[in-house]
Structures are given as C-alpha cells and as structure tokens.
Enzyme design. Structure first.
Site, short mmCIF file in Angstrom:
data_model
loop_
_atom_site.label_atom_id
_atom_site.label_comp_id
_atom_site.label_asym_id
_atom_site.label_seq_id
_atom_site.Cartn_x
_atom_site.Cartn_y
_atom_site.Cartn_z
N GLU A 1 0.99 -1.80 0.15
CA GLU A 1 -0.11 0.30 -0.20
C GLU A 1 0.68 1.49 -0.42
O GLU A 1 0.56 2.24 0.89
CB GLU A 1 -0.80 0.03 0.83
CG GLU A 1 -2.09 -0.98 1.28
CD GLU A 1 -3.26 -0.96 2.77
OE1 GLU A 1 -2.58 -0.19 2.48
OE2 GLU A 1 -4.51 -1.49 2.31
N GLU B 1 -6.47 -8.04 -0.39
CA GLU B 1 -6.76 -8.37 0.68
C GLU B 1 -8.42 -7.43 1.25
O GLU B 1 -8.83 -6.92 0.53
CB GLU B 1 -5.89 -6.81 1.94
CG GLU B 1 -4.68 -7.35 2.00
CD GLU B 1 -3.65 -6.18 3.02
OE1 GLU B 1 -4.79 -5.69 3.50
OE2 GLU B 1 -3.32 -5.98 3.13
C1 GLA Z 1 -3.94 -2.74 4.70
C2 GLA Z 1 -3.15 -3.20 5.42
C3 GLA Z 1 -2.91 -4.14 6.22
C4 GLA Z 1 -3.64 -3.86 7.13
C5 GLA Z 1 -5.01 -3.58 6.57
C6 GLA Z 1 -5.80 -3.46 7.93
O1 GLA Z 1 -4.80 -2.75 3.99
O2 GLA Z 1 -2.42 -3.31 4.01
O3 GLA Z 1 -1.33 -4.69 6.54
O4 GLA Z 1 -3.09 -2.97 7.93
O5 GLA Z 1 -4.83 -2.52 5.97
O6 GLA Z 1 -7.17 -3.14 7.75
#
Ligand code: GLA
Length: 690
Positions: free
Chosen positions: A161, A317
C-alpha cells in the site's frame, strides 16, 4: 493513456493456474515456530491456495544493518510448499526497522510542517531518500536471490500500500529535478504555475520547495505538481524493486497492492507498470440495507481495479469480519463475507485473499478480524472461511474469464488532485463522492461499466459517463469529441472541463470544445448549494450540492429545468446532438433515484441494456464469461424468473424456471444444455443464455 506494458511473466494465469486463489497475509514471525505446522494444517482445511508472506518482515530478516536471518523464512516457504500452498512473497520495504530511522534519520519522512514522522509504526520512509532506497534495494536483492527460484513462489508483492508523502529537503531537491524534466526552463514553470499572481515568481530552481505549511493558500499548480511528483517518486521505488525481483525470477509476475480508490497514487500510471493488478477492499458492514453503500463501494473499487488491469485482477486483502480502524468496527453479518467475496469474483477477481490469516495477539491490529480468529478453529467465523474456500474451489471455470461493458465511467487522478484545492466555489464538492454516486446509480441499474482514463480510446463504449472531471487535457477533449461525433453518447456531470493540465481556467470558464459538444453557449455562473439545500426540477425530482446558470444553444433540448430558487426556469439537464451522437449535461446532483433514471434513460436511448432488466436495486447481476452472477444485497428473499434452465455452479442445482436468493444469497448460473426450443426468448424477458 498508457496500456499495461509489463509482460515479464505469463501474467495472472501463471499465478492462478486455472483456479481462483484463496488465502491471505501470513505473518509467521509473530508466532512461535510450533504454531506454523498448525497454521498449515488449518490452511489446508480451509482450502487456502496462496499465502502472502513477509510483508512486514524487514526487522526480522535484517535485525541489524547487513545481518540476514533467513532460516525462519526458509522453513515457512518449505512448509507451505510441502502443503501445496503457493507463496506470494513480499519485499519487506514498507516498514523499515527502527535501526534505519535511528542511524539514518534522513530516511524518515517529514510532514508539511517540517515535523519528522517517526518510526514505531509503519510506512515511515521518504521515497526520495537515497539511504532508504539503498537499504531497500539491498534487502530486496537478497530476498529475491534467495527465493527467486523457490518452487513455492508464485507472485512477488512489492512493498505494501504505497502512499507515504514527504516534504523534506531531500524531497525538495528531487521535486526540482522532476520539475526541470517537466518544464525544461524556469520561465515555463513560472508560466504554468501562474507565479505572476501574489508575487510568486521563481528566479532560481533552488528557491522551489514542496508545498509546505504556509501563511495562506498555496499556489494550486505547485500543489498539483507535487501530487504528481509524489506519485512518480513512489513509483520509482516500486519499479526499482520490481526490476530486482524480476531479474531473479523473470517468470514470476509482480504486483503491489493498491488501497481502494486511493487519492495518493496515479492508479492508471501505476497499473501500467505491474504484471498483475491487486487491491485491498474494505467496505463498511455497518451500512443499512436500504442504503447499499457498502456493496456499491465494493463494486466501484472492483470495476476500477478490473479496468486498471484490463482484465482479471487479485483481491489481495479484505477483512474476514470487522476491521479495527473505523470509529465503530462492526463485524460482517453471516453471509456478507461470502456475498462480498463472490461480488469481487463476479467483477473480475481471480483471487480472494485477506488481511490476515491468523489474528494477531499483539500490536496495533490485534482487534482486526482474521481468517483464523482469536476464537479459534471451532468458531463460526472459521467455519465461514472454510465454506468460502469450498465455494471458490467450485468456481474454477470462472478463473481468467472477462467482464465486458458498454458503459465507461471516466476517472482521472490528476483531475481529482486539481479539484482538491482550496479556494474553489464549494468545498463540499468531492470528486470521489461524485464518482461513487454516479457509479452507484449505474450499479443499481445493473448497467455494467468499466472505468477509463479520459485519454483512452473510448470507441468500444456506447455510453461514456463523466461524473465530474474538473481538469480535462486537450487530448481528453479530443477523445470525448471523437466519441460523440462517432455516434456515442456522453453524459457529463457539472463543473467539468473547467481547467487545463496546469489548472488554468479554460477560456470562457468551460472549454469551448466541450461546450460545443454539449450544446451550451455559455456557463454564466456556478451556483453551489449550501449544506442540506435542495432545488426542485420541473420533472418532479430534486437535486442538491450544485447548480449552474446555463445558456444553452438554440438547438439544445432542455430535459429538465430548475423549478425554484434563483435559477427557476433555467435549464438543469440538457441534451444536444453532435455529429452522429448525443451529449447530455447534468448541471446539478440529482437525488439518487433521479440520477438512476437519467442514466438508465440515456443508456436505453443508446441501445445499452442492463444485465437483467427489472431487477430491484440491490439485486446485483453481472456476467463474467459464461457465468451470470446474481447477488442479493437486499434484506429480503428475491425470486428471479429464468427462461432457460440454468445450473448453479455453487450448488450444482439445476433451476428450471426460477432461482430464489435468500438474503445475502448468491447464484452463479450457467446455461444448462437443453434440446432446441421452438421459440427463443430475449434477455428482456428474464435470464437468457449469455
Ligand atoms: C491494509 C494493510 C494491512 C492491514 C489492513 C487492515 O490493507 O495492507 O497490512 O493493515 O489494512 O485493514
């Protein structure tokens, strides 16, 4: 606009190998090694096919400068491989170890005020810092060398991210280099930034700084360029690591996971640098059922990601249930996890993965749900995860197939950035919210749409929708003109085409080419509405947020006029013919049903039909390949008539005449071969074969 250019590996097919992937972030370094065999046993039980490892492992892999601790990762890679589970291996560079910040404070970002953003959390790196880049390069190199040929390796996951912006002095120097490349001369920069205003003229490159905290409003073009620069600086970090891992394993595709509809990166430009596009999606389960903002948000992010990927993509995710970062974190209703996961598949996902596999017991995310919750393997939550794994295993024939759309919704990060400046007619005008409102209207009508960059070739779409693009480049205006003149339909939202690429107001307030296309002689004045204020239109609907005093050309049709307020009697929605096509202009934000009806009408006139007609809002229908996905986001059971027998891939049941979906119900239907019928029916009469 750039097309995906990367063809290092065999693309997504090399990762999925003909099935939908299922898995999640796996952080074994947070657990004693005795836990790992249990993890693998339970992963197999759940049908996990891929685990994302190493995302935040830098300090474990390199506990002190130059040290390497690979033993634990060797064991984990082998364990997963022996269990038949593929690995999506991350470069660990999203979270540098404390020693890097302590020894090299210049790697730490600074905010607009000049304050250091310290370690002790994550994502604390300055993308322009040579020391950060150097250390990131070294650990990436060693990880790639060690695991590049490991048989478990399926996909590289670079960083995590990306999105940290920095305003430090190193960044300032880097920004100047970027600006020199963009403008060539200071004179060109001064011209583009309009520095004659407020005595901002630059006489030396070294005078230029990032848009730091200042006394009053900052030069908007300086801010816009800084957003562009920040995206590019982070992209340099990504491509550097991508090239390292690709050199060690040329046949393993590379991705980085995007945040959903994230403002900080130019998502079109970034996607073009990836082999495989992936995203993290976290709709809010707390939304009421008569306001399907949760699944609508999911659909928007999924459509955007599929469009960035120009085909199938990976849901890297999502949450198994609650997240921990909203003010109140509601778990998913039973059924919502399956429904939203299959929604992603319907809209092109070839993987359904989670943050994370096993719920953490320590750290900032210990209240975030996981595939394996604190309540353990006998919990209802884990049973739901296992059931989802089984569902996905039954949908292999969907993997790799395409979703096609006749409608394109235009979106551009540069227009978004330019529209985020202060000093505008209304601070309530929000690019992302307008995009979501228009997309939701299409979604509720089951009009499948792609998202597209305004400089893309739009010729394959019958309808092009522009919710709001404050900034339009000359090339975009040419594309829109070609689209309409060639027989396409344009539906254009307000305050669009106002600025050029330098955020300079177009002559006449709105670009003359766009006005010609829309059949508008002039936009006299913007008329933003106050919070909670509505205007009525003469078709009986109401609208909010914004209004405009328009002067249409003589031949332009007024579709609806303002019925009250200072603009009473003036046109609100117009339609003009241009070339062989039609262009609609919507100068306000219609209430939800009115916006739906308007887009349905324009689409219908252009010959575009919903996936299935007559479905109630919240009953989502998407065709992917040969499969028709029906997803019930409504609070009640719904029955959909079928005019041919269909088989539900999820259950194996053959539905001869109708299919009933419970609340949160999903059906994935493929036509069941039948003897030839005397009379064939059309899609308008119900579900027919794709
Ligand atoms: C993001 C991050 C993860 C985690 C999630 C929590 O997607 O990439 O590492 O912190 O948020 O929702």
């Amino acid at each position: 606009m750039a097309q995906p250019t990367r063809t290092t590996g065999q693309g997504l097919g090399a990762v999925t190998r003909g099935r939908l992937l299922f898995g999640g972030d796996y952080n074994p370094e947070q657990w004693p090694p005795e836990t790992w065999p249990e993890d693998v046993r339970l992963m197999r039980e759940a049908g996990v096919t891929i685990a994302t490892v190493g995302v935040f492992s830098w300090a474990t892999l390199e506990p002190r400068p130059g040290a390497r601790e690979f033993g634990w990762l060797d064991t984990v890679m082998d364990l997963l491989h022996d269990a038949g589970i593929g690995v999506c291996l991350a470069t660990p560079t999203a979270s540098p170890p404390p020693w890097l910040g302590a020894r090299h404070p210049e790697t730490l970002p600074r905010d607009e005020h000049g304050s250091v953003v310290w370690y002790g959390s994550r994502n604390h790196f300055c993308a322009s810092s040579p020391a950060y880049r150097d250390h990131a390069r070294r650990i990436t190199e060693d990880v790639a060398r060690r695991y590049g040929s490991h048989p478990a390796l399926r996909l590289w996951h670079v960083n995590n991210e990306y999105g940290t912006a920095c305003w430090c002095d190193t960044t300032a120097r880097h920004f100047r280099t970027w600006l020199r490349q963009r403008y060539g001369s200071l004179a060109a920069l001064n011209e583009a930034w309009g520095t004659a205003f407020w005595s901002q003229r630059y006489d030396d490159w070294d005078e230029i700084i990032p848009p730091r905290r200042a006394q009053y409003l900052i030069n908007p073009t300086q801010s816009l360029d800084f957003r562009r620069f920040t995206s590019d600086a982070l992209l340099e970090c990504f491509t550097a690591e991508r090239d390292i891992v690709a050199a060690h394993s040329p046949h393993v595709p590379v991705t980085t996971n995007f945040m959903p509809l994230f403002a900080g990166l130019d998502g079109w430009r970034w996607a073009a640098e990836e082999d495989v596009v992936s995203v993290d999606v976290y709709p809010d389960p707390a939304v009421a059922h008569d306001d399907p903002a949760g699944p609508a948000h999911g659909a928007l992010v999924q459509d955007l990601t599929r469009s960035q990927a120009r085909g199938p993509w990976l849901l890297m995710e999502q949450a198994a249930s609650a997240v921990n970062w909203r003010p109140v974190n509601r778990p998913k209703d039973p059924g919502q996890l399956r429904l939203w996961s299959l929604q992603a598949v319907a809209r092109g996902a070839d993987a359904v993965c989670f943050f994370q596999w096993r719920a953490s017991r320590q750290g900032s995310e210990k209240f975030h749900s996981a595939m394996l919750p604190h309540a353990g393997e006998h919990s209802r939550a884990f049973r739901r995860v296992r059931e989802l794994g089984a569902d996905l295993a039954g949908l292999s024939e969907v993997a790799g197939t395409e979703v096609t759309a006749d409608v394109a919704v235009l979106h551009d990060w540069h227009a978004w950035w330019a529209s985020q400046q202060p000093g505008r007619p209304s601070a309530a005008l929000d690019h992302a919210r307008l995009l979501a409102a228009w997309h939701q209207a299409l979604w509720e009508e089951n009009l499948t749409c792609d998202l597209a960059h305004p400089e893309d070739d739009l010729s394959r779409y019958r309808v092009v929708v522009v919710p709001h693009l404050y900034l339009l480049t000359d090339a975009s205006l040419d594309r829109l003109t070609a689209h309409v003149h060639g027989g396409g339909t344009l539906v254009c939202g307000f305050f669009t085409g106002v600025a050029d690429a330098d955020d300079r107001i177009r002559e006449g307030g709105v670009d003359a080419r766009l006005r010609r296309l829309l059949g508008l002689t002039r936009v006299e004045e913007w008329w933003p509405l106050g919070e909670g204020e509505t205007v009525h239109l003469d078709d009986g609907t109401s609208a909010s947020l914004w209004a405009e005093d328009l002067e249409p050309a003589e031949t332009t049709e007024t579709v609806a006029a303002y019925a009250d307020g200072p603009l009473a009697g003036r046109p609100a929605v117009t339609r003009a013919s241009a070339g062989r096509g039609a262009a609609w202009y919507v100068s306000t934000l219609p209430e939800r049903p009115a916006l739906r009806a308007l887009l349905a009408r324009a689409a219908h006139a252009a010959g575009v039909r919903p996936v299935l007609p007559g479905l109630p809002p919240g009953l989502e229908a998407v065709r992917r390949g040969q499969s028709l996905f029906l997803l019930n986001h409504r609070p009640e059971q719904v029955t959909v008539p079928l005019h041919h027998p269909h088989t539900d891939l999820l259950t194996g049941h053959v539905h001869a005449a109708e299919v009933t979906l419970d609340r949160h119900g999903v059906a994935v239907l493929t036509p069941t071969p039948t003897p030839p019928q005397k009379e064939s029916r059309t899609c308008d009469e119900g579900v027919s074969s794709p």
